[in-house]
Design an enzyme around this catalytic site. Structure first.
Site, PDB file in Angstrom:
ATOM      1  N   ASP A   1      73.564  91.795  36.343  1.00  0.00           N
ATOM      2  CA  ASP A   1      72.462  91.948  37.287  1.00  0.00           C
ATOM      3  C   ASP A   1      71.192  92.407  36.569  1.00  0.00           C
ATOM      4  OD1 ASP A   1      70.952  92.304  39.575  1.00  0.00           O
ATOM      5  OD2 ASP A   1      72.510  93.380  40.660  1.00  0.00           O
ATOM      6  N   ASP A   2      70.156  91.590  36.626  1.00  0.00           N
ATOM      7  CA  ASP A   2      68.834  91.927  36.066  1.00  0.00           C
ATOM      8  C   ASP A   2      68.817  92.042  34.546  1.00  0.00           C
ATOM      9  OD1 ASP A   2      68.046  92.009  38.684  1.00  0.00           O
ATOM     10  OD2 ASP A   2      67.267  94.047  38.646  1.00  0.00           O
TER      11      ASP A   2
ATOM     12  N   LYS B   1      61.620  89.007  36.485  1.00  0.00           N
ATOM     13  CA  LYS B   1      62.402  88.883  37.709  1.00  0.00           C
ATOM     14  C   LYS B   1      61.479  88.690  38.914  1.00  0.00           C
ATOM     15  CE  LYS B   1      65.339  91.579  40.832  1.00  0.00           C
ATOM     16  NZ  LYS B   1      66.092  92.832  41.053  1.00  0.00           N
TER      17      LYS B   1
ATOM     18  N   HIS C   1      71.071  96.570  36.895  1.00  0.00           N
ATOM     19  CA  HIS C   1      70.099  96.808  37.967  1.00  0.00           C
ATOM     20  C   HIS C   1      69.774  98.296  38.050  1.00  0.00           C
ATOM     21  CE1 HIS C   1      68.263  96.684  41.964  1.00  0.00           C
ATOM     22  NE2 HIS C   1      68.376  95.374  41.984  1.00  0.00           N
TER      23      HIS C   1
ATOM     24  N   CYS D   1      68.376  88.216  43.334  1.00  0.00           N
ATOM     25  CA  CYS D   1      69.826  88.398  43.483  1.00  0.00           C
ATOM     26  C   CYS D   1      70.521  87.446  44.448  1.00  0.00           C
ATOM     27  CB  CYS D   1      70.109  89.831  43.910  1.00  0.00           C
ATOM     28  SG  CYS D   1      69.523  91.083  42.753  1.00  0.00           S
TER      29      CYS D   1
ATOM     30  N   HIS E   1      76.239  91.276  47.970  1.00  0.00           N
ATOM     31  CA  HIS E   1      74.845  90.973  48.314  1.00  0.00           C
ATOM     32  C   HIS E   1      74.667  89.617  48.983  1.00  0.00           C
ATOM     33  CE1 HIS E   1      70.380  91.833  47.130  1.00  0.00           C
ATOM     34  NE2 HIS E   1      70.640  91.990  48.424  1.00  0.00           N
TER      35      HIS E   1
ATOM     36  N   LYS F   1      79.321  93.545  42.915  1.00  0.00           N
ATOM     37  CA  LYS F   1      78.251  93.445  43.907  1.00  0.00           C
ATOM     38  C   LYS F   1      78.312  92.135  44.695  1.00  0.00           C
ATOM     39  CE  LYS F   1      73.185  92.970  43.908  1.00  0.00           C
ATOM     40  NZ  LYS F   1      71.950  93.206  43.131  1.00  0.00           N
TER      41      LYS F   1
ATOM     42  N   ASP G   1      72.036  86.920  36.554  1.00  0.00           N
ATOM     43  CA  ASP G   1      71.704  86.441  37.904  1.00  0.00           C
ATOM     44  C   ASP G   1      70.228  86.125  38.067  1.00  0.00           C
ATOM     45  OD1 ASP G   1      70.736  89.079  37.927  1.00  0.00           O
ATOM     46  OD2 ASP G   1      71.248  89.381  40.040  1.00  0.00           O
ATOM     47  N   ASN G   2      69.374  86.717  37.249  1.00  0.00           N
ATOM     48  CA  ASN G   2      67.936  86.427  37.272  1.00  0.00           C
ATOM     49  C   ASN G   2      67.306  87.061  36.045  1.00  0.00           C
ATOM     50  OD1 ASN G   2      68.296  88.589  39.952  1.00  0.00           O
ATOM     51  ND2 ASN G   2      67.243  89.336  38.120  1.00  0.00           N
TER      52      ASN G   2
END
Length: 574
Positions: free
Chosen positions: A58-59, A318, A242, A96, A152, A150, A300-301
């Site tokens: 994540d991130d 992001k 994240h 996300c 989401h 996660k 994811d990004n």
């Protein structure tokens, strides 16, 4: 820089004759040529369906892995990627929920109604229930399916939960970000709740355990208790890296020489995650899964630059449609790959994992027509051309329209005020407001981002609403060719029009006060009853309930009870 610019433009001129027809949509795949004679002895096919481990971080920024030249130590990721296939033309979504929805459904977000922003904790929204998910297809193929991490993708109804969308087990959070130790998440002042769930129950007893360690330990436990002769799919969606920036002290100490505090904490979190991946890989080998396994690693990004992440040398961050927001870190590691230890420039998008993994599992794709993803396993394993020739990054009709965009600027074909982006062949077009557009070097200064002088800032595009880049010749998006190549602009605008005609209304309902954790024992979780009626008229209107007044009255009566219950539960935790 001047030499690079001349090289980029000469390549454009050499290739320009082919852009006048649709032949230029064919991918320009540059694959390494296998020279290892031992590859001829590799098995021609799998003897049984492989175990699939999908790891999503994540991130994590494009620059934030060792093999991209980072100052962050990621020895496990570096080794797995080096021994497998690095995907260096791999795309994800800028935030996300969109990336996760496209992974799970194999469809662009315009085809699930999730093309705007993320699913927020208090919204009556989730991944559309009519979508057949990746884990559901793998279950059909005989797989045991597990999710750790996660989600989401919405949770307002129990039908939205991971265990109702194809996963046999689930340990993780439902919202977008939580404290790494306490698992608390605040969606605004005073709107706070606990968010760690085991299956469909709140996992109060796990509070205090660092999530990266907790998730890796759960994966090892799943592998230890499963029969390696039976296929298994584990989706590991790490919360890391994240915000909030939290890491065990011993990892932060390794980066004590970093002047920038955010970068120091962020680096510690990345290295901690890398060790978690090492432990998962070790468990695969220990319990007899590794030789018949496929490990997919994906971000994811893009990285969030003001929270320690770096996408250098790509443009943006992001939340943007510049390459820094949508080009991801990706690789595949597997003993089953025919041509290992190489870098692939095959065009791959996160939607491609759905058909690719279902095909590897020998599943049936005939009853899920209209997928936007492609089976890219031959491109990954054998170095063949990618079947993908274009990527719709997104069309978001609700995002703030660009001040200087218009239908006239889009040749009467497309309103350039609308935020949209598409990649076709080697060309990328952006319209509307793509987001923050600077090039940000790694944050090495003590008071970054206060020292803006170390950025490369864009000052000549403030009145624009349309950009065109040849991503092959200009991967850092420095040379806008929209004025020089109106023919290409028109062609890509027509592709946006085509995709827009296939889009479904946006699902972005107003927040509902019934979602407050105070009404759910102090935890985030499903709050809508099964008889609540959905009404999505207007492409984003609030979910309406036929019994709205009655439900509101019930909540008023229960408010005091739940607050008392929450106090007791919190006392037990302490």
């Amino acid at each position: 820089m001047a030499v690079y610019a001349l090289t980029g433009f000469s390549l454009v001129s050499l290739l320009s004759f082919g852009y006048l027809s649709w032949d230029w949509m064919k991918p320009s795949l540059v694959a390494d040529v296998a020279t290892d004679p031992m590859e001829k002895s590799l098995p021609p096919a799998f003897t049984r369906p492989p175990h699939i481990i999908f790891i999503l971080t994540d991130d994590q920024g494009y620059h934030d892995v060792g093999y991209h030249g980072s100052d962050i130590h990621t020895p496990t990721l570096d080794r797995l990627a080096a021994e497998g296939v690095k995907l260096e033309n791999y795309y994800i979504q800028p935030i996300c929920t969109p990336s996760r929805s496209q992974l799970i459904t194999g469809r662009y977000q315009i085809h699930t109604g999730l093309q705007h922003s993320i699913i927020r904790p208090r919204q009556p929204n989730c991944l559309p229930l009519d979508q057949v998910t990746l884990p559901q297809k793998l279950q059909e193929a005989g797989y045991s399916t597990h999710m750790v991490g996660k989600w989401h993708l919405g949770f307002y109804k129990k039908e939205c939960l991971p265990t109702r969308r194809g996963f046999d087990t689930f340990l993780g959070s439902l919202t977008g970000n939580v404290d790494y130790y306490t698992y608390d998440n605040c969606d605004g002042p005073g709107v706070c709740g606990y968010d760690l769930h085991e299956g469909e129950d709140v996992a109060w007893d796990q509070s205090g355990k660092y999530s990266t360690f907790l998730y890796a330990q759960r994966v090892s436990k799943i592998l230890a208790s499963h029969n390696p002769k039976e296929p298994i799919f584990i989706y590991v969606a790490f919360q890391a890296v994240h915000t909030p920036l939290q890491s065990p002290k011993e990892y932060i100490y390794r980066y004590r020489s970093m002047g920038n505090v955010a970068r120091r904490k962020y680096a510690a979190m990345v290295t901690c995650m890398d060790e978690a991946v090492k432990n998962i890989t070790w468990a695969l080998k220990k319990y007899g899964y590794y030789d018949n396994s496929v490990i997919v690693f994906s971000t994811d990004n893009g990285g969030q630059t003001f929270s320690g992440g770096s996408n250098w040398p790509l443009r943006g961050r992001k939340g943007t449609y510049w390459e820094g927001g949508v080009r991801g870190i990706g690789f595949v590691h597997s003993p089953l790959i025919k041509r290992k230890r190489r870098t692939s420039w095959a065009l791959v998008h996160i939607t491609d994992w759905y058909p690719t993994l279902v095909s590897l599992a020998r599943g049936n794709l005939s009853n899920v027509p209209g997928l936007d993803g492609y089976n890219v396993w031959p491109a990954i394993s054998e170095g063949k051309e990618s079947p993908r020739t274009e990527i719709l990054h997104n069309i978001d009709p609700l995002y703030n329209h660009a001040k200087y965009g218009s239908l006239e600027d889009g040749f009467g074909i497309w309103n350039t005020a609308v935020q949209a982006s598409i990649r076709v062949g080697e060309w990328k077009l952006l319209t509307g407001d793509p987001g923050y557009s600077d090039w940000i070097p790694p944050q090495t200064l003590t008071n970054f981002p206060g020292s803006w002088w170390n950025l490369e800032r864009l000052t000549d595009g403030l009145r624009k609403s349309m950009w065109l880049f040849n991503i092959t010749a200009d991967p850092y998006e420095r040379y806008d060719l929209s004025d020089q190549r109106p023919d290409v602009v028109r062609a890509l605008l027509m592709r946006l029009v085509y995709y827009n005609r296939t889009a479904i209304p946006v699902r972005y309902p107003a927040e509902n006060p019934r979602a407050h954790p105070d009404f759910n024992g102090g935890a985030w979780g499903p709050w809508a009853s099964e008889d609540d009626a959905e009404d999505w008229e207007g492409g984003g209107e609030p979910l309406k309930s036929k019994n709205k007044k009655k439900k509101k009255c019930k909540i008023c009566k229960l408010r005091s009870f739940f607050r008392k219950l929450n106090t007791r539960l919190m006392s037990n935790r302490i």
